[in-house]
Design a protein around this motif. Sequence first.
Motif, short mmCIF file in Angstrom:
data_model
loop_
_atom_site.label_atom_id
_atom_site.label_comp_id
_atom_site.label_asym_id
_atom_site.label_seq_id
_atom_site.Cartn_x
_atom_site.Cartn_y
_atom_site.Cartn_z
N ILE B 274 26.61 67.12 -10.70
CA ILE B 274 28.05 67.27 -10.34
C ILE B 274 27.85 67.65 -8.80
O ILE B 274 28.84 66.99 -7.88
N LEU B 275 27.05 68.31 -8.19
CA LEU B 275 26.92 68.78 -7.09
C LEU B 275 26.81 67.69 -6.12
O LEU B 275 27.43 67.50 -5.17
N GLY B 276 25.67 67.04 -6.77
CA GLY B 276 25.42 65.96 -5.58
C GLY B 276 26.52 64.71 -5.57
O GLY B 276 26.89 64.48 -4.38
N LEU B 277 27.42 64.49 -6.73
CA LEU B 277 28.40 63.72 -6.26
C LEU B 277 29.36 64.24 -5.37
O LEU B 277 30.02 63.69 -4.59
N ALA B 278 29.94 65.77 -5.83
CA ALA B 278 31.19 66.22 -5.01
C ALA B 278 30.68 66.49 -3.65
O ALA B 278 31.47 65.99 -2.77
N VAL B 279 29.38 66.86 -3.14
CA VAL B 279 28.95 67.07 -2.08
C VAL B 279 28.48 66.00 -1.21
O VAL B 279 29.02 65.74 -0.16
N PHE B 280 27.39 65.37 -1.75
CA PHE B 280 26.75 64.51 -1.01
C PHE B 280 27.33 63.24 -0.83
O PHE B 280 27.46 62.48 0.14
N THR C 211 23.13 76.92 -1.80
CA THR C 211 23.11 76.03 -2.53
C THR C 211 24.11 76.46 -4.02
O THR C 211 25.07 75.63 -4.17
N SER C 212 23.88 77.82 -4.27
CA SER C 212 24.82 78.29 -5.42
C SER C 212 26.11 78.08 -4.95
O SER C 212 26.95 77.57 -5.67
N LEU C 213 26.43 78.56 -3.80
CA LEU C 213 27.67 78.48 -3.37
C LEU C 213 28.19 77.36 -3.27
O LEU C 213 29.54 76.86 -3.78
N GLY C 214 27.33 76.01 -2.89
CA GLY C 214 27.94 74.80 -2.90
C GLY C 214 28.21 74.38 -4.18
O GLY C 214 29.21 73.68 -4.56
N ILE C 215 27.45 74.85 -5.11
CA ILE C 215 27.58 74.41 -6.65
C ILE C 215 28.87 74.69 -7.08
O ILE C 215 29.96 74.08 -7.82
N VAL C 216 29.24 76.08 -6.82
CA VAL C 216 30.20 76.61 -7.58
C VAL C 216 31.71 76.29 -6.63
O VAL C 216 32.50 75.78 -7.25
N LEU C 217 31.45 76.28 -5.30
CA LEU C 217 32.79 75.74 -4.48
C LEU C 217 32.99 74.65 -4.91
O LEU C 217 34.27 73.90 -5.06
#
Lengths: 267, 442, 490
Positions: B274-280, C211-217
């Motif tokens: 999900i992180l990869g999708l949202a940020v990258f 990274t953690s911050l990125g995940i959560v935010l």
Amino acid sequence: MKDQTYLDRESNLTPGISKISAKNVNVYYDDVQALKDVSVEIGKNAVTSFIGPSGCGKSTFLRCLNRMNDTIDICKVTGQILLEGEDIYDPKIDPVQLRAKVGMVFQKPNPFPKSVYDNIAYGPKIHGLANTKSDLDEIVEKSLQRAAIWDEVKDRLSSPATGLSGGQQQRICIARAIATSPDILLMDEPCSALDPIATAQVEELIDELRENFCVVIVTHSMQQAARVSQKTAFFHLGSLVEFGDTEKIFTNPNDPRTESYITGRIG
Amino acid sequence: MTETSHTNSLFNVSDKTKNRNAAERRFRIYGILAISIGLLMLLVLASTIILRGTSAFQQTFITLDVDLLESKLDKKGNRNVDDIKKVSTFGYSPILLNAMKKVLEKHEIRTSLKKKALGGIISKSAPSQIRDFVLEDVNRIGQTVEFKFLVNGWIDGYIKGRYSRESVANSKFASAEQFDLIDQLLEVGVVEKKFNFDFIFGADASDQRPEAAGIGVAMVGSFYLMLVVLVLSLPLGVAASIYLEEFAKQNIFTDVIEVTISNLAAVPSIVFGILGLAVFINYMHLPQSTPIVGGLVLTLMTLPTIIISTRASLKSVPPSIRDAALGLGASKMQTVFHHVLPLAAPGILTGTIIGMAQALGESAPLLLIGMIGYVATNMPTTISEGLLSPNSAMPAQIYEWAKRADPAFIERAWGGIIILLIFLLTMNTMAVILRRRFERRW
Amino acid sequence: MALNGVFYSLMILAFLAFFVSRFLTLKTVKGDIRRLHSRPVYYGLNSLFLTGFPAVILLIFWSFAQSILIDEKVKQQIPENFITEDAPLNLIMSEVDRLSEGLKQLVDQGTLSAAKIKNEDSELFGIEDKLESAGVFLSSSISPEVLSASRAKFAMEAFGSSIRNWLAILVSVLGFLWSLKNSTAEFRARNHVERITLFLLGTAATLAIFTSLGIVLSMIFEALRFFGMHPWTDFFFGSTWAPSFSAGSELSILPLLWGTLYISFVALLVSVPIGLYSAIYLSEYASKPIRAIAKPLLEILAGIPTIVYGLFALTTFGPLLRYFFGDGGFLGVEWMSDSRSVITAGVVMGMMLIPFVSSLSDDIINAVPQSLRDGSYGLGATQSETVRKVILPAALPGIIGAILLAASRAIGETMIVVLGAGAVAKFAGNPLEALTTITTRIVSQLTGDLEFDSPETLVAFALGLTLFTITLGLNVLALYIVRKYREQYE
């Protein structure tokens, strides 16, 4: 009828006939021989002490008496050890039952992380020595009294035993060991981890215990052996060098090695 | 006085003791049972993989002599490449059919199959195989060339024992008559089952052609993924570990970092996706479905593992070595880089290999960044193409095949698993050997 | 010049700086390195850092700022009336992006000149064909508004990039000159370099936090967007999950949570007894050779990728269950209609978790001091009594922690449930029926063909955030329990 007869046994303070009779006991750890041909008679209603320099095999021999060496894979025991006439290494005998008759107290106090009550009650419970809760309560109380610690813990029976001081913990361990009403109590350097005051308390206790139990104590302190025991065995390099009345061993030993040890030339 | 335990002889085993010993025996049995169940599950898994996957490495081929007729392929006769390119794969089907008929005549085999069913025996990838061959060198037109073609996936399934004549009674993809013909061709050696290298090195194929599907391109995708993970996570992980272990002061800031790292190690992998999708992909607009995004996501996942194992390796170097270096006047930084790091290197390497093996088998995050459902057909030719063009990865490819209901694809999924497990086994063995060889007992 | 080009040039410059300054420094002491404060390599490194870093940092920040600024300006260029419901702004903007990238490609190929693109007056003929043959994907024909916007973007980017590149080189050269000024014998090069290195190491460490911050935010951001479109009360307390392509999707997490917890429960039911008893037997009873063989074999189960388990559930275990419990099957009951079910996924997940529970428990059991065991044996307890009454109670906090960690792992597992559990979202009780989980729905909602901004897609972020919170909570709880009760036998 309550199974409490052990509490009212007649006390015979003079050392009596042999409880334990060991003949030609050898112990091997893999190829290394730790005990060579040890033979000794241990009497009841007396405190027998094993002394000797470190590594001489006294603890090893002590652990033979309740078959604790069984828990070590590489340990092999040969010879005969009779407890009231029965060979404890006979294959028909269950070590579990043996250890209810032969209790043990260790060098470093090791109460279970449970309450004081549960610590003492553990042995009687697993051996099924009490039928009702009140029986168990009585066993616990009597054991704690025998161990001279009842007054100190009677109001905190449900608090953790690990919260007590070192000397108190060791007396709890002693109470725990005598709760199964063993015939013999083995003590492996019970005071070496305690401060002088606690040591004095435990030594006093040992003298009281000899009323009802046959006590064998391993100690590296000759003074302690002289204080508490009636009979002494001197071990050296895996052999039993000399065995006799404590007073004689410390004032007029037969063997020159014994004399060397007590005068401090060896060990 | 008769029931007390200590006046009894030790030879009298009391009932209570008997019960306790029975309970002891039962307990041991439970333990052995538990271990056996665990090992049994391992056995079942292993045998399933082997039984169902090895057949993917073999494929049925048919050998045909194909006349590359000028009349069909180069009507103008001038060997003009552009003109010849205009002939699509449709145009190659007739020469294929002719080749089939020729071989039947040669071996005097009779069949009642019509044109479509006859041609249907051969894989749909065959025409483009011929076309590529012709376009390589247009002067080949007019010759007769021997080709080995893949057989249609259903026929292949018959040869491998998946289908019987009854099971295809109502199918429009295969028929019992085709099977009869295949049996005859098998006898004369025109059709044979051979080891299929294309499965290992070839590209994936569309739904219609499971027989042509290979895992090769996905392997390359995985390779690029691992490249990104290695290049990014090793330096970053080691740098962070060195800082935390050797230089950081004990304050609330470093405590927060430590807690964060150990929590990150336990975050489910899909959250990283999900992180990869949202940020990258959405925010940084990196190209979707590419190994570089996948590599970044997997790096974030592997980083906590590498940091934890690197810190353990650094910790295991005894303080006496550090003291010796400092005592000679080396600075802290020099001590770390000249002495501590080289001594901790085997442990760090082991941890990295193990972390990468875990990353190799991950598929959940790749699902979300789009490395699934992409039919990777071309091998990337340059590094930047490898990193930046959409691709798949081995576990993702396996998932894609698993989703397609065709048993031929399921077979390939299991085959892909065998290949994936071979890689993992190699990596883990390397790690164990490294550890044994360089482990020091301080 | 493209960004890569400048970057590589800076790298080369920095390397050159290393060698040049090292050489020059040595010259000042006529080759006698004993007169230098630090070893020559540190002077070189000092130059390398000063030449490379400030310039690279400039590159990064400039590019960042540039893209934001240019985006804003281009957005302003799009006429108001052009933005409709069918063609919202971000769709137009992505077309503009694609187009300007395509223009760049044409310039690189030589098909079109940059000057022509920038010159607002010149018309670009046949631009669509040129773009197509260059391989640029066009959704529809290019409207003039989009074309002029992309040309403007192209021009702005070209301008900004060239300024940036020259500035970067300037900064780099200045840095180099500054470092040369410092390359004297008394300069404490090593200390400078070490301080820079320390800073770099620290940055790497804080990356974990980012990274953690990125995940959560990132999740919070998108989840908030979702909650703007769909009431949070319905999400957390509603009872149906039924996304639809038209309006009126029912998007509540509770049915999914039920599926997740049910399957995890089955997985724990399988893995905890087997894992715990295995650990007990291996650490208390097993002889050395058995332990040396069985333990690594069990560990293999942990190293197998979850896709393998998923495929196993889908194609082997599921059909096996269906053979017994499905219609027409062995037992003649009709409890199971599809090979995907709670038990299919749960049991297979349990298989995967066995080594997890087993090795954690093993560590915990081994940590119980031997003196407690001796005390128990000395009292005449059997081995099983010692384990049951002394060791396990002493190890209990650790074991509970291990179970919580296993639960957390089960809750977050994706591949096994995607392949083995199915897509049905309801509060079913029959373990032989298919049931979907939070993780499965995250995958399906984010890999479908839906528009990114629709609530059906954004709900995945809300799901992800909830999942993250649950697993984080379990992990923290596990850690807390282990730590709090560990002092018991110290």
